[in-house]
Design a protein around this motif. Structure first.
Motif, PDB file in Angstrom:
ATOM      1  N   LYS A 132       0.829  -1.203   0.000  1.00  0.00           N
ATOM      2  CA  LYS A 132       0.000   0.000   0.000  1.00  0.00           C
ATOM      3  C   LYS A 132       0.866   1.257   0.000  1.00  0.00           C
ATOM      4  O   LYS A 132       0.596   2.221  -0.739  1.00  0.00           O
ATOM      5  CB  LYS A 132      -0.910  -0.016   1.224  1.00  0.00           C
ATOM      6  N   MET A 133       1.931   1.259   0.812  1.00  0.00           N
ATOM      7  CA  MET A 133       2.825   2.422   0.845  1.00  0.00           C
ATOM      8  C   MET A 133       3.514   2.620  -0.507  1.00  0.00           C
ATOM      9  O   MET A 133       3.650   3.764  -0.995  1.00  0.00           O
ATOM     10  CB  MET A 133       3.868   2.245   1.950  1.00  0.00           C
ATOM     11  N   THR A 134       3.982   1.542  -1.134  1.00  0.00           N
ATOM     12  CA  THR A 134       4.638   1.644  -2.441  1.00  0.00           C
ATOM     13  C   THR A 134       3.691   2.198  -3.491  1.00  0.00           C
ATOM     14  O   THR A 134       4.049   3.090  -4.275  1.00  0.00           O
ATOM     15  CB  THR A 134       5.159   0.266  -2.869  1.00  0.00           C
ATOM     16  N   LEU A 135       2.500   1.683  -3.525  1.00  0.00           N
ATOM     17  CA  LEU A 135       1.525   2.134  -4.516  1.00  0.00           C
ATOM     18  C   LEU A 135       1.127   3.586  -4.272  1.00  0.00           C
ATOM     19  O   LEU A 135       0.942   4.358  -5.230  1.00  0.00           O
ATOM     20  CB  LEU A 135       0.289   1.226  -4.484  1.00  0.00           C
ATOM     21  N   GLU A 136       0.980   3.969  -3.026  1.00  0.00           N
ATOM     22  CA  GLU A 136       0.631   5.356  -2.736  1.00  0.00           C
ATOM     23  C   GLU A 136       1.752   6.300  -3.168  1.00  0.00           C
ATOM     24  O   GLU A 136       1.479   7.412  -3.661  1.00  0.00           O
ATOM     25  CB  GLU A 136       0.344   5.507  -1.248  1.00  0.00           C
ATOM     26  N   SER A 137       3.035   5.876  -2.994  1.00  0.00           N
ATOM     27  CA  SER A 137       4.158   6.698  -3.442  1.00  0.00           C
ATOM     28  C   SER A 137       4.149   6.849  -4.962  1.00  0.00           C
ATOM     29  O   SER A 137       4.353   7.949  -5.502  1.00  0.00           O
ATOM     30  CB  SER A 137       5.476   6.073  -2.973  1.00  0.00           C
ATOM     31  N   GLN A 138       3.880   5.742  -5.645  1.00  0.00           N
ATOM     32  CA  GLN A 138       3.804   5.802  -7.107  1.00  0.00           C
ATOM     33  C   GLN A 138       2.637   6.670  -7.561  1.00  0.00           C
ATOM     34  O   GLN A 138       2.734   7.394  -8.567  1.00  0.00           O
ATOM     35  CB  GLN A 138       3.675   4.399  -7.687  1.00  0.00           C
ATOM     36  N   TYR A 139       1.575   6.637  -6.827  1.00  0.00           N
ATOM     37  CA  TYR A 139       0.414   7.456  -7.164  1.00  0.00           C
ATOM     38  C   TYR A 139       0.750   8.935  -7.014  1.00  0.00           C
ATOM     39  O   TYR A 139       0.361   9.767  -7.859  1.00  0.00           O
ATOM     40  CB  TYR A 139      -0.753   7.076  -6.260  1.00  0.00           C
ATOM     41  N   LEU A 140       1.483   9.273  -5.971  1.00  0.00           N
ATOM     42  CA  LEU A 140       1.880  10.675  -5.779  1.00  0.00           C
ATOM     43  C   LEU A 140       2.828  11.124  -6.892  1.00  0.00           C
ATOM     44  O   LEU A 140       2.735  12.279  -7.373  1.00  0.00           O
ATOM     45  CB  LEU A 140       2.553  10.838  -4.409  1.00  0.00           C
ATOM     46  N   ASP A 141       3.752  10.238  -7.289  1.00  0.00           N
ATOM     47  CA  ASP A 141       4.635  10.581  -8.403  1.00  0.00           C
ATOM     48  C   ASP A 141       3.844  10.860  -9.669  1.00  0.00           C
ATOM     49  O   ASP A 141       4.133  11.800 -10.427  1.00  0.00           O
ATOM     50  CB  ASP A 141       5.641   9.459  -8.656  1.00  0.00           C
TER      51      ASP A 141
END
Length: 417
Positions: A132-141
């Motif tokens: 979830k943290m990885t995907l949220e970071s990619q979403y912010l990028d």
């Protein structure tokens, strides 16, 4: 001298034969007459007979059957897994609460499986958090890229607007102005692509997280099952009541599903009656019932009628609506009387010995003035426990012998002393 007369001897012999024939005929007639004479009426003491008058009025049809009181709420407790009986802590007959431990079982494998399921669930939850943290970071990028593209597109639009006036005045050549417009259009297309890419990424992230959550839920269900099986090694009552049975012994090896205890609520009882199959056809749900416990009568209602016939009787379940008398307990033998219907203005009499409803039979009608009882043909109708309807053969007020008179079947009249 004697004269020989043979004709006289012939006449004498003929006369003797005639008298013999007459005698034989007379004896035959006498025997026939005697055989057709009614046998003399036997004398019977009035005190040995059950005599009652035929009545007219309302008759309550009832059927009777034996039965037992049983708990209405019974809980059988079964072993959920293969296990060994370690200790029996409570004996049958004791009062128990819902959380009372009745006996303890053992199975090391069950605890190991629970710990493995717990570890798998914890690992899956950690993986979910990291993903979830990885995907949220990619979403912010992706959102940052979209914001940059939006800025570039707006700057290109402003530059195109400014160069439009300069191009009209001839300060900027047409080719430079067209190059600026092309750049602005290109950035608009890229902006739409970035927006669509962000939307798709959002959907992909939601799907991946939903799949992880489903996996965690599955592992959690497995863990809860293993935990419940581990907790079930301490067998609890489940309901407040009385422990009735513990059909296992310490040291016994149990298979999954083996019943290990039965708990019932002794203060909530019902009656199970056995009604003869010939009488059960008129029983219906909701009819009133009187349950005789030999220490009082309990009111009840027919709740269920078993569709099957077992050994000539039908089981009828009765819900008890009245207060229980002292001594009422499970497995107590009782008698039940079910009220079928009320017959209005009919001839009836107490039920004679060995009588059946809807049949023709013969009864002795007692004449008090002549001190005798004559046999009469009677048609019987609907029957109750102690009374039966009279359709033909008797009238109101007739005195009838109701006791067993099978020993006088060959007589049509009795002399009453």
């Amino acid at each position: 001298m004697d004269i020989h007369r043979p004709d006289l001897a012939v006449k004498k012999r003929r006369r003797n034969l005639i008298w013999i024939a007459v005698g034989v005929v007379a004896l035959a007639i006498s025997g026939y007459a005697l055989s057709n004479l009614d046998p003399p009426a036997p004398s019977v003491a009035r005190s040995t007979l059950w005599i009652e008058a035929v009545k007219r009025g309302d008759m309550m049809r009832e059927v009777r059957g034996p039965g037992t009181l049983v708990p209405k709420e019974i809980r059988w407790i079964a072993a959920e897994t293969a296990a060994r009986v370690e200790r029996i802590l409570v004996k049958p007959g004791a009062k128990v609460e819902a959380d009372t431990v009745i006996l303890t079982l053992s199975n090391p494998e069950v605890r190991d499986l629970m710990l493995s399921a717990q570890a798998a669930k914890v690992a899956a939850e950690a993986d979910y958090a990291a993903r979830k943290m990885t995907l949220e970071s990619q979403y912010l990028d992706q959102k940052a890229t979209l914001a940059t593209t939006e800025g570039d597109s707006e700057a290109a639009d402003l530059q195109a607007e400014a160069e439009a006036d300069l191009n009209k005045k001839g300060i900027i050549s047409d080719i430079n102005f067209r190059r600026t417009q092309l750049t602005a259009r290109s950035l608009k297309v890229r902006l739409e692509i970035e927006r669509e890419r962000l939307t798709k990424f959002d959907q992909t992230m939601a799907a991946q997280l939903a799949a992880d959550r489903a996996r965690i839920e599955q592992l959690d269900n497995t863990y809860q099952l293993r935990r419940r099986q581990s907790d079930a090694l301490n067998v609890r009552a489940g309901i407040a009541g009385v422990l009735q049975q513990v059909p296992v012994e310490e040291g016994a090896q149990l298979a999954p599903g083996t019943n290990v205890a039965r708990v019932a609520k002794p203060d909530v009882l019902m009656a199970e009656l056995r009604i003869a199959e010939t009488q059960a056809k008129d029983v219906q749900i909701g009819q009133k019932v009187g349950i005789d416990t030999r220490n009082g009568i309990i009111e009840g209602l027919v709740a269920r009628i078993d569709p099957a016939v077992v050994q000539g009787s039908v089981q009828v379940d009765v819900d008890l609506v009245g207060a229980l008398p002292p001594g009422a307990r499970p497995d107590l033998s009782v008698d039940g009387v079910i009220e079928l219907e009320r017959l209005n203005n009919v001839l009836y009499v107490s039920r004679p010995a060995q009588s059946q409803q809807e049949t023709r039979t013969s009864l002795f009608r007692y004449d008090t003035r002549a001190s005798r009882a004559d046999r009469v043909q009677v048609e019987l109708g609907r029957a109750s426990v102690t009374q039966i309807e009279v359709r033909k053969g008797l009238t109101e007020g007739d005195q009838v012998v109701l006791s067993d008179t099978s020993q006088y079947d060959k007589y049509d009249r009795l002399k009453i002393d």
